[in-house]
Write a protein that holds these residues in place. Sequence first.
Motif, PDB file in Angstrom:
ATOM      1  N   ASP A  27       0.854  -1.189   0.000  1.00 30.24           N
ATOM      2  CA  ASP A  27       0.000   0.000   0.000  1.00 30.24           C
ATOM      3  C   ASP A  27       0.884   1.229   0.000  1.00 30.24           C
ATOM      4  O   ASP A  27       1.851   1.320   0.768  1.00 30.24           O
ATOM      5  CB  ASP A  27      -0.901   0.018   1.242  1.00 30.24           C
ATOM      6  N   SER A  29       1.156   5.629  -0.010  1.00 30.80           N
ATOM      7  CA  SER A  29       0.478   6.851   0.431  1.00 30.80           C
ATOM      8  C   SER A  29       1.356   8.048   0.106  1.00 30.80           C
ATOM      9  O   SER A  29       2.574   7.922  -0.059  1.00 30.80           O
ATOM     10  CB  SER A  29       0.210   6.821   1.944  1.00 30.80           C
ATOM     11  N   TYR A  48      -5.335   4.641  -0.296  1.00 29.90           N
ATOM     12  CA  TYR A  48      -6.412   3.819  -0.851  1.00 29.90           C
ATOM     13  C   TYR A  48      -7.792   4.285  -0.418  1.00 29.90           C
ATOM     14  O   TYR A  48      -8.774   4.104  -1.136  1.00 29.90           O
ATOM     15  CB  TYR A  48      -6.214   2.339  -0.480  1.00 29.90           C
ATOM     16  N   PRO A  51      -8.150   8.536  -2.632  1.00 27.34           N
ATOM     17  CA  PRO A  51      -7.182   8.462  -3.723  1.00 27.34           C
ATOM     18  C   PRO A  51      -6.926   9.755  -4.481  1.00 27.34           C
ATOM     19  O   PRO A  51      -6.155   9.747  -5.447  1.00 27.34           O
ATOM     20  CB  PRO A  51      -7.798   7.415  -4.654  1.00 27.34           C
ATOM     21  N   SER A  64      -1.449  -2.782  -6.817  1.00 27.50           N
ATOM     22  CA  SER A  64      -0.638  -2.958  -5.619  1.00 27.50           C
ATOM     23  C   SER A  64       0.809  -3.305  -5.919  1.00 27.50           C
ATOM     24  O   SER A  64       1.653  -3.239  -5.035  1.00 27.50           O
ATOM     25  CB  SER A  64      -1.238  -4.062  -4.749  1.00 27.50           C
ATOM     26  N   THR A  67       2.135   1.005  -8.698  1.00 28.57           N
ATOM     27  CA  THR A  67       1.245   2.084  -8.290  1.00 28.57           C
ATOM     28  C   THR A  67       1.926   3.421  -8.546  1.00 28.57           C
ATOM     29  O   THR A  67       3.143   3.530  -8.415  1.00 28.57           O
ATOM     30  CB  THR A  67       0.907   1.962  -6.797  1.00 28.57           C
ATOM     31  N   LYS A 181      -9.494  -0.768   6.031  1.00 29.70           N
ATOM     32  CA  LYS A 181     -10.062  -1.202   4.761  1.00 29.70           C
ATOM     33  C   LYS A 181     -10.396  -2.675   4.875  1.00 29.70           C
ATOM     34  O   LYS A 181      -9.902  -3.386   5.745  1.00 29.70           O
ATOM     35  CB  LYS A 181      -9.099  -0.956   3.602  1.00 29.70           C
ATOM     36  N   THR A 183     -10.499  -6.165   2.561  1.00 32.51           N
ATOM     37  CA  THR A 183     -10.074  -6.791   1.316  1.00 32.51           C
ATOM     38  C   THR A 183     -10.812  -8.111   1.147  1.00 32.51           C
ATOM     39  O   THR A 183     -10.700  -9.002   1.988  1.00 32.51           O
ATOM     40  CB  THR A 183      -8.561  -7.041   1.311  1.00 32.51           C
ATOM     41  N   THR A 312     -12.437  -0.722  -5.803  1.00 35.47           N
ATOM     42  CA  THR A 312     -12.667  -0.273  -4.430  1.00 35.47           C
ATOM     43  C   THR A 312     -14.073   0.295  -4.317  1.00 35.47           C
ATOM     44  O   THR A 312     -14.478   1.123  -5.128  1.00 35.47           O
ATOM     45  CB  THR A 312     -11.643   0.788  -4.013  1.00 35.47           C
ATOM     46  N   GLU A 322     -12.129  -3.490  -0.971  1.00 37.78           N
ATOM     47  CA  GLU A 322     -11.406  -3.678  -2.225  1.00 37.78           C
ATOM     48  C   GLU A 322     -11.342  -5.151  -2.598  1.00 37.78           C
ATOM     49  O   GLU A 322     -11.383  -6.040  -1.753  1.00 37.78           O
ATOM     50  CB  GLU A 322      -9.985  -3.103  -2.131  1.00 37.78           C
TER      51      GLU A 322
END
Length: 377
Positions: A27, A29, A48, A51, A64, A67, A181, A183, A312, A322
Amino acid sequence: MDLIQGGNAPVPTLPLTVRVISGVDVDVSAFRLYENNKVQDGVDMVFYGQPRSDDGAITLEGGSLNTSFNVNLGAIHAAVQKIAFTATVDGGQVIGNLRTLKIQVEQGGNVLITCDVPMNGRSEAALILGELYRRNAEWKFRFVSQGFNGGLKPLAEHFGVDVADEPAPTPTPTPTISLQKVTLSKDKPTISLTKQGDKFGKIRINLNWHRGSTHKGFSLFKRDNGVDLDLGAFVRTNDGGRNVIQALGNGFGSLNHSPFVELQDDDRTGDSTDGEWLFVNGNQWENISEVLVFAFIYEGVPNWESTDGVVTIHLEGQPPIETRLTEGHSGHGMCAIARLINNGGTIKVERINRYFTGHQQMDEAFDWGFRWKAGSK
């Protein structure tokens, strides 16, 4: 230019792409930082769950393994002194398990700066990879490669983000942000969602992927390998209505009228940096029976693994959900991604991740009963 840890180099004050490439899911950021090296609010974090920055100058794109952040340096507010780029892993993993990790700066399709993170012995769960920073009237990029234990939460708090342990039901005036989040995977294929208030509000579904080359012309020396994915949905309403929502045939739907699902304008230019969006009117959820979300490869060779696609689902007051487009058959250009099913007023989100040669085959597999003919955009 290859940089070692601590090295820096000037970059042009132009729209740039900062790309992160890894060997295993990671991930990423970005944080807008001010004079005190901190954020001012939760909106200064792009990840995520958020965005796109509030001014549109920083957008997150891709899956992933590959990115990228599209950064318009000319649109960055003058008070912002740095933009830090980070990578984190979860599930008890450490950075050293990624096998490979690099960050690079690109402009106009050309790689300006490449930074390979040394992987041996990395036991941290988070890294500050690098940063764009102001130096007088110019911008530079520095390769940082600084590790953090504990993952994204302590990293975000290091930059001044007030992290909520549970998602807040309504926006608050403090810079509180949720890092949670969900998954969906083979081991956890479904989740049920209940209303946070009287209604679900707007449900936003995003498809993002690694596009590859965006070259549109013919080259004698290089084959164009750009991939264009299209997002769409089959929608069944409680009055018996059935609809196909997709750009093909200009079936964009309607948010405020039946079927209460709308596809945002499809971008054929490749300029869109935050993927494709499908909106569902959660305030009309009692009128919707099912939404089957799909994607198909409109342009490019059917190779789902190379797209690194991720879908997502964002609901107000709840962590993003996601699912990744994996396990795809290389010859099948269509993927049934997920279903949103009205289960007694709740939303049951079901991961599907099944691949087909086209619309009709997917229709037959799920018994929708549409009549199909060739179409174009």
